[in-house]
Scaffold this motif. Structure first.
Motif, PDB file in Angstrom:
ATOM      1  N   ALA A 229       0.830  -1.215   0.000  1.00 40.33           N
ATOM      2  CA  ALA A 229       0.000   0.000   0.000  1.00 40.33           C
ATOM      3  C   ALA A 229       0.860   1.259   0.000  1.00 40.33           C
ATOM      4  O   ALA A 229       0.517   2.257  -0.636  1.00 40.33           O
ATOM      5  N   PHE A 230       1.995   1.216   0.701  1.00 43.74           N
ATOM      6  CA  PHE A 230       2.862   2.395   0.777  1.00 43.74           C
ATOM      7  C   PHE A 230       3.924   2.409  -0.320  1.00 43.74           C
ATOM      8  O   PHE A 230       4.737   3.329  -0.357  1.00 43.74           O
ATOM      9  N   SER A 231       3.931   1.379  -1.199  1.00 49.06           N
ATOM     10  CA  SER A 231       5.028   1.277  -2.175  1.00 49.06           C
ATOM     11  C   SER A 231       5.032   2.462  -3.139  1.00 49.06           C
ATOM     12  O   SER A 231       6.070   2.863  -3.631  1.00 49.06           O
ATOM     13  N   SER A 242      -2.495  -3.366  -6.149  1.00 46.94           N
ATOM     14  CA  SER A 242      -2.602  -4.291  -7.292  1.00 46.94           C
ATOM     15  C   SER A 242      -1.269  -4.389  -8.028  1.00 46.94           C
ATOM     16  O   SER A 242      -0.835  -5.487  -8.365  1.00 46.94           O
ATOM     17  N   SER A 243      -0.571  -3.268  -8.242  1.00 52.41           N
ATOM     18  CA  SER A 243       0.687  -3.393  -8.989  1.00 52.41           C
ATOM     19  C   SER A 243       1.776  -4.041  -8.131  1.00 52.41           C
ATOM     20  O   SER A 243       2.528  -4.876  -8.613  1.00 52.41           O
ATOM     21  N   SER A 244       1.828  -3.712  -6.867  1.00 53.01           N
ATOM     22  CA  SER A 244       2.909  -4.272  -6.046  1.00 53.01           C
ATOM     23  C   SER A 244       2.710  -5.762  -5.752  1.00 53.01           C
ATOM     24  O   SER A 244       3.675  -6.512  -5.686  1.00 53.01           O
ATOM     25  N   LEU A 245       1.453  -6.177  -5.572  1.00 55.49           N
ATOM     26  CA  LEU A 245       1.222  -7.600  -5.260  1.00 55.49           C
ATOM     27  C   LEU A 245       0.865  -8.421  -6.500  1.00 55.49           C
ATOM     28  O   LEU A 245       0.633  -9.627  -6.408  1.00 55.49           O
ATOM     29  N   GLY A 246       0.823  -7.758  -7.670  1.00 54.62           N
ATOM     30  CA  GLY A 246       0.534  -8.467  -8.923  1.00 54.62           C
ATOM     31  C   GLY A 246      -0.880  -9.043  -8.946  1.00 54.62           C
ATOM     32  O   GLY A 246      -1.086 -10.159  -9.418  1.00 54.62           O
TER      33      GLY A 246
END
Ligand code: SAM
Length: 284
Positions: A229-231, A242-246
């Protein structure tokens, strides 16, 4: 007791031992005499209490802790400081110095072996190059300690002690709040150290919960969600998770809505409960 916050005394001891400071190991030693007694007292070092200190340096804080607590175990990575500490802590019989990297130690075992029947606290002027990894290790190892009273860079302390759900908070704020209630204690100027670092410092106390804030089958998922969430702080939680966890956006959208979280919100607006509700539902 030799006054180890005195520059002349420090210089004399260190030159006699042929010691020079290692920047890489974060060696900035305290020379402000008011800091260590205050830190030791605020950590709760007292009769019936055992203290773990990380990075004793030449022992300026260690002396204060030894004077108050039943026992102190100090972990110092730099073997050149071990003979220095034997000299400066000579008058105490309640100190044990371990020459090791704190990151390599099983601290639960250390507490079991060294502090039977005692309440335990951590008190340290942390080496700044590994502040977050050390704090997270202390918390994630779920040590039976009452608090972690540490000096860190002022910015790091402000981030950790920020209210979750405000602009100043970050992933580390949420992670630390999962295990403890952080409390800012006092600021320490850069000039209080030798050599003086470029930034000011602050002492904070993490009041450790007996049980983490939430019961989760796998708490790693909670931290993965927080990190994701903080990425990308400026993006919405929908996009960053969604983008960080694919994960598909539609999946994350549903997950957030079911968790009662606005998918268009930024991570810094989410509460501890919001992160918990997401972590409870996500399957990774
Ligand atoms: N406590 C002293 C003081 O306040 O003056 C020294 C504090 S100095 C900021 C940090 C200390 O941590 C240094 O003595 C350094 O050698 C030690 N240190 C650095 N990395 C370490 C590690 N991974 N494990 C244990 N000690 C470490």
């Amino acid at each position: 007791m030799k006054r180890l916050s005195d520059i002349g005394t420090i210089k004399e001891i260190l030159s006699r031992h042929g010691f020079n400071f290692s920047k890489g190991l974060g060696q900035n030693f305290l020379i402000n005499p008011s800091v260590c007694p205050r830190m030791a007292e605020l950590s709760g070092a007292d009769e019936g209490v055992g203290v773990i200190e990380i990075g004793p340096g030449i022992g300026v804080l260690t002396q204060e802790l030894c004077a108050l607590a039943d026992k102190v175990v100090a972990i110092e990575i730099d073997k050149r400081l071990i003979p220095v500490l034997s000299e400066t802590l000579d008058e105490f019989d309640n100190i044990k110095v371990i020459n090791d990297d704190v990151m390599n130690l099983d601290l639960n075992k250390l507490i079991e072996d060294e502090f039977k029947g005692m309440r335990v606290v951590v008190c340290a002027n942390l080496p700044y190059y590994i502040t977050s990894p050390v704090i997270m290790k202390l918390l994630e190892d779920k040590l039976p300690v009452e608090n972690i009273t540490v000096m860190v860079q002022k910015e790091a302390a402000q981030r950790i002690c920020a209210e979750v759900g405000t602009r100043d908070s970050g992933a580390v704020t949420v992670a630390v709040n999962f295990y403890s209630k952080p409390e800012m204690l006092f600021g320490v100027s850069a000039g209080s150290f030798m050599p003086a670092p470029k930034v000011d410092s602050a002492v904070m106390r993490l009041n450790v919960y007996k049980e983490p804030l939430f019961k989760l089958e796998d708490s790693k998922i909670f931290f993965k969600v927080v990190k994701a969430a903080f990425s990308q702080r400026r993006k919405t939680v929908l996009n960053s998770i969604s983008s960080s966890l694919g994960l598909e956006k539609s999946t994350v959208n549903k997950l957030l809505t079911e968790s009662g979280v606005n998918p268009q919100a930024r991570a810094e607006k989410l509460s501890m409960d919001d992160f918990y509700e997401i972590a409870r539902r996500v399957s990774l």
